[in-house]
Design a protein around this motif. Structure first.
Motif, PDB file in Angstrom:
ATOM      1  N   PRO A 137      14.641   6.013  -6.453  1.00 13.57           N
ATOM      2  CA  PRO A 137      14.913   6.846  -5.277  1.00 13.57           C
ATOM      3  C   PRO A 137      13.789   7.871  -5.073  1.00 13.57           C
ATOM      4  O   PRO A 137      13.519   8.680  -5.955  1.00 13.57           O
ATOM      5  N   LEU A 138      13.137   7.813  -3.918  1.00 10.63           N
ATOM      6  CA  LEU A 138      12.004   8.692  -3.612  1.00 10.63           C
ATOM      7  C   LEU A 138      12.111   9.172  -2.175  1.00 10.63           C
ATOM      8  O   LEU A 138      12.657   8.470  -1.320  1.00 10.63           O
ATOM      9  N   ASP A 139      11.555  10.377  -1.910  1.00 10.64           N
ATOM     10  CA  ASP A 139      11.458  10.790  -0.516  1.00 10.64           C
ATOM     11  C   ASP A 139      10.407   9.933   0.176  1.00 10.64           C
ATOM     12  O   ASP A 139       9.624   9.232  -0.471  1.00 10.64           O
ATOM     13  N   GLU A 140      10.374   9.973   1.507  1.00 12.12           N
ATOM     14  CA  GLU A 140       9.514   9.045   2.238  1.00 12.12           C
ATOM     15  C   GLU A 140       8.024   9.184   1.908  1.00 12.12           C
ATOM     16  O   GLU A 140       7.361   8.170   1.650  1.00 12.12           O
ATOM     17  N   PRO A 141       7.451  10.395   1.882  1.00 14.80           N
ATOM     18  CA  PRO A 141       6.022  10.481   1.529  1.00 14.80           C
ATOM     19  C   PRO A 141       5.729   9.915   0.139  1.00 14.80           C
ATOM     20  O   PRO A 141       4.713   9.233  -0.059  1.00 14.80           O
ATOM     21  N   SER A 142       6.607  10.199  -0.832  1.00 13.51           N
ATOM     22  CA  SER A 142       6.396   9.694  -2.187  1.00 13.51           C
ATOM     23  C   SER A 142       6.550   8.179  -2.233  1.00 13.51           C
ATOM     24  O   SER A 142       5.781   7.488  -2.907  1.00 13.51           O
ATOM     25  N   LEU A 143       7.526   7.651  -1.509  1.00 13.97           N
ATOM     26  CA  LEU A 143       7.727   6.205  -1.469  1.00 13.97           C
ATOM     27  C   LEU A 143       6.500   5.508  -0.894  1.00 13.97           C
ATOM     28  O   LEU A 143       6.036   4.490  -1.435  1.00 13.97           O
ATOM     29  N   ARG A 144       5.967   6.060   0.176  1.00 11.69           N
ATOM     30  CA  ARG A 144       4.779   5.451   0.784  1.00 11.69           C
ATOM     31  C   ARG A 144       3.593   5.465  -0.171  1.00 11.69           C
ATOM     32  O   ARG A 144       2.883   4.462  -0.319  1.00 11.69           O
ATOM     33  N   LEU A 145       3.371   6.593  -0.836  1.00 14.40           N
ATOM     34  CA  LEU A 145       2.232   6.681  -1.750  1.00 14.40           C
ATOM     35  C   LEU A 145       2.390   5.723  -2.920  1.00 14.40           C
ATOM     36  O   LEU A 145       1.439   5.028  -3.296  1.00 14.40           O
ATOM     37  N   VAL A 146       3.585   5.683  -3.516  1.00 12.95           N
ATOM     38  CA  VAL A 146       3.815   4.787  -4.654  1.00 12.95           C
ATOM     39  C   VAL A 146       3.609   3.332  -4.246  1.00 12.95           C
ATOM     40  O   VAL A 146       2.939   2.563  -4.949  1.00 12.95           O
ATOM     41  N   CYS A 147       4.167   2.936  -3.106  1.00 15.31           N
ATOM     42  CA  CYS A 147       4.012   1.556  -2.651  1.00 15.31           C
ATOM     43  C   CYS A 147       2.553   1.227  -2.355  1.00 15.31           C
ATOM     44  O   CYS A 147       2.040   0.173  -2.754  1.00 15.31           O
ATOM     45  N   ASP A 148       1.869   2.124  -1.644  1.00 16.00           N
ATOM     46  CA  ASP A 148       0.460   1.886  -1.313  1.00 16.00           C
ATOM     47  C   ASP A 148      -0.390   1.781  -2.570  1.00 16.00           C
ATOM     48  O   ASP A 148      -1.199   0.846  -2.721  1.00 16.00           O
ATOM     49  N   HIS A 149      -0.249   2.736  -3.488  1.00 13.12           N
ATOM     50  CA  HIS A 149      -1.126   2.752  -4.661  1.00 13.12           C
ATOM     51  C   HIS A 149      -0.833   1.597  -5.612  1.00 13.12           C
ATOM     52  O   HIS A 149      -1.756   1.033  -6.208  1.00 13.12           O
ATOM     53  N   LEU A 150       0.436   1.239  -5.754  1.00  9.39           N
ATOM     54  CA  LEU A 150       0.759   0.089  -6.594  1.00  9.39           C
ATOM     55  C   LEU A 150       0.195  -1.191  -5.990  1.00  9.39           C
ATOM     56  O   LEU A 150      -0.411  -2.011  -6.687  1.00  9.39           O
ATOM     57  N   ARG A 151       0.413  -1.357  -4.708  1.00 13.36           N
ATOM     58  CA  ARG A 151      -0.100  -2.534  -4.010  1.00 13.36           C
ATOM     59  C   ARG A 151      -1.625  -2.587  -4.100  1.00 13.36           C
ATOM     60  O   ARG A 151      -2.213  -3.643  -4.385  1.00 13.36           O
ATOM     61  N   SER A 152      -2.270  -1.456  -3.891  1.00 14.99           N
ATOM     62  CA  SER A 152      -3.731  -1.418  -3.958  1.00 14.99           C
ATOM     63  C   SER A 152      -4.236  -1.709  -5.365  1.00 14.99           C
ATOM     64  O   SER A 152      -5.224  -2.431  -5.546  1.00 14.99           O
ATOM     65  N   ALA A 153      -3.572  -1.139  -6.360  1.00 18.98           N
ATOM     66  CA  ALA A 153      -3.968  -1.388  -7.749  1.00 18.98           C
ATOM     67  C   ALA A 153      -3.875  -2.869  -8.079  1.00 18.98           C
ATOM     68  O   ALA A 153      -4.737  -3.427  -8.775  1.00 18.98           O
ATOM     69  N   MET A 154      -2.832  -3.526  -7.594  1.00 25.67           N
ATOM     70  CA  MET A 154      -2.688  -4.958  -7.844  1.00 25.67           C
ATOM     71  C   MET A 154      -3.861  -5.744  -7.268  1.00 25.67           C
ATOM     72  O   MET A 154      -4.387  -6.672  -7.893  1.00 25.67           O
ATOM     73  N   VAL A 155      -4.290  -5.373  -6.055  1.00 27.56           N
ATOM     74  CA  VAL A 155      -5.393  -6.078  -5.407  1.00 27.56           C
ATOM     75  C   VAL A 155      -6.700  -5.834  -6.166  1.00 27.56           C
ATOM     76  O   VAL A 155      -7.496  -6.753  -6.367  1.00 27.56           O
ATOM     77  N   VAL A 156      -6.921  -4.600  -6.583  1.00 26.73           N
ATOM     78  CA  VAL A 156      -8.137  -4.277  -7.335  1.00 26.73           C
ATOM     79  C   VAL A 156      -8.159  -5.065  -8.650  1.00 26.73           C
ATOM     80  O   VAL A 156      -9.184  -5.635  -9.041  1.00 26.73           O
ATOM     81  N   ILE A 157      -7.022  -5.111  -9.338  1.00 29.62           N
ATOM     82  CA  ILE A 157      -6.928  -5.885 -10.576  1.00 29.62           C
ATOM     83  C   ILE A 157      -7.164  -7.370 -10.281  1.00 29.62           C
ATOM     84  O   ILE A 157      -7.862  -8.068 -11.025  1.00 29.62           O
TER      85      ILE A 157
END
Length: 404
Positions: free
Chosen positions: A269-289
């Motif tokens: 459970p996250l507020d909207e700004p935190s949810l967006r950042l977590v999703c973006d950074h996780l997704r981006s990290a996966m692509v970089v890896i």
């Protein structure tokens, strides 16, 4: 003020284009106009490029933009994955992502700007069904060295589009030296009211497509010289366009984020700004890896490390027991497929979990070090250097721990 009453873009009754539909329609449209599709490269730029990651589709094409003949000819189209560290602080708003896909077209000394803009207008309106009343263009207004881009201005006037003239906002460059030139940008209205104001006056105008008239090279002394050929370089952010065509209010509302927004809130459970950042950074990290980068203290590896540690900091803000091991495999598979990467999702997970473990250890060590009497008062530059060089604690981590 435009008085149109239909502020949301539409692709026609009952029609909803998926992200992959948009890619296919884009590529086929330009193939029908003599462009050859080139394979998009990874996030890693070609040897000799000073940037850590590919930030636009033109990076792999730099030698050809400077005059070398391309084996596929003078008209090219592709889909390129990109990463921009300059936008990290903007991630979480309605338009910015760290990693995204860029739809691109090029004329290598072939057609000129008005032709490119005319095709772009046709694809957006006839191809994607966007109401022309929701579009606005910007054009280079000229400065003391280069005159106004009258050809682009006249093209937009012929189509009846409102135009805003700017200087700095419509001059494109790839750094302090190198290829550059005036550009014309196409903006889409995303507000709930009829369109109003201009792109520089209202951020509800969202840039979707930039057409660069790449004609000059800036030298070390700041002077401009003509390139061997007059090029056109265009870039259209796929996720930004797709979310708008799919009726989204932000870049996170497209089908490419659908599984993330379906699964992550139930897990953490996250507020909207935190949810967006977590999703973006996780997704981006996966692509970089997926492109072969591994966490490190310098270079590309440090960018990856920063992404993972930044999202973990947000994730642990309310509950330090949260773990990436709980991340559904569906999200990794979805991301790797979206970015056309051939890597085992389990290998991606192992890299993330190892970095998570290292970060927990670093945080614990950091807390112990900062609890020492020496660091209980204000910190000076010598303290920051000591903490970094001796204990491996970067400044941003130290500041974060001091706020706990």
């Amino acid at each position: 003020m435009n008085t149109r009453t239909s502020p949301r873009p539409t692709t026609g009754p009952g029609t909803r284009l998926s992200t992959e539909d948009i890619v296919r329609r884009f590529v086929e449209y330009f193939e029908e106009r003599g462009h050859r599709r080139i394979t998009g490269s990874t996030l890693l730029p070609p040897p000799g490029d000073p940037v850590l990651f590919t930030t636009s589709g033109m990076h792999p094409l730099t030698p050809y933009l400077e005059g070398r003949p391309h084996p596929l000819g003078r008209r090219l189209v592709n889909v390129q994955r990109c990463l921009r560290t300059t936008d990290l602080e903007e991630v979480g708003d309605s338009t910015h992502l760290t990693v995204f896909r860029m739809l691109g077209t090029w004329s290598l000394g072939d057609y000129e700007g008005p032709q490119s803009l005319d095709w772009g207008y046709g694809l957006l309106t006839d191809g994607f069904g966007i109401d022309p009343g929701l579009l606005h263009a910007t054009v280079f207004g000229g400065d003391e060295r280069i005159g106004p881009d009258t050809a682009s201005l006249e093209l937009w006037q012929e189509h009846g589009l409102p135009v805003e003239l700017t200087v700095d906002d419509n001059w494109w460059s790839n750094g302090p030296t190198g290829p550059c030139g005036p550009d014309s940008e196409i903006f889409l209205w995303t507000g709930d009211t009829p369109p109003e104001s201009t792109p520089t006056g209202d951020d509800r105008w969202v840039e979707v497509w930039n057409h660069v008239m790449m004609r000059h090279r800036r030298l070390d002394d700041g002077s401009l010289v003509p390139l061997p050929q007059r090029n056109i370089d265009t870039g259209l952010g796929l996720e930004r366009l797709a979310s708008s065509l799919q009726g989204g209010r932000s870049v996170y509302d497209g089908d490419f984020f659908a599984p993330w927004l379906r699964l992550v809130p139930g897990l953490w459970p996250l507020d909207e700004p935190s949810l967006r950042l977590v999703c973006d950074h996780l997704r981006s990290a996966m692509v970089v890896i997926g492109d072969g980068v591994r966490p490190a203290n310098t270079g590309r590896g440090y960018v990856l490390r920063r992404l993972v540690r930044r999202l973990l900091t947000v994730l642990w803000r309310d509950d330090s027991s949260r773990e990436l091991v709980d991340l559904p495999g569906e999200l990794m598979r979805h991301t790797l497929v979206h970015f056309r990467q051939d890597m085992d999702p389990d290998d991606v997970r192992r890299v993330l979990l190892d970095e998570e473990r290292r970060f927990r250890q670093l945080l614990e060590r950091g807390r112990q070090v900062l609890a020492r009497p020496r660091f209980r008062g204000p910190l000076d530059e010598e303290d920051f250097h000591y903490l970094h060089d001796t204990h491996g604690l970067p400044r941003d981590l130290v500041l974060s721990l001091r706020q706990e």
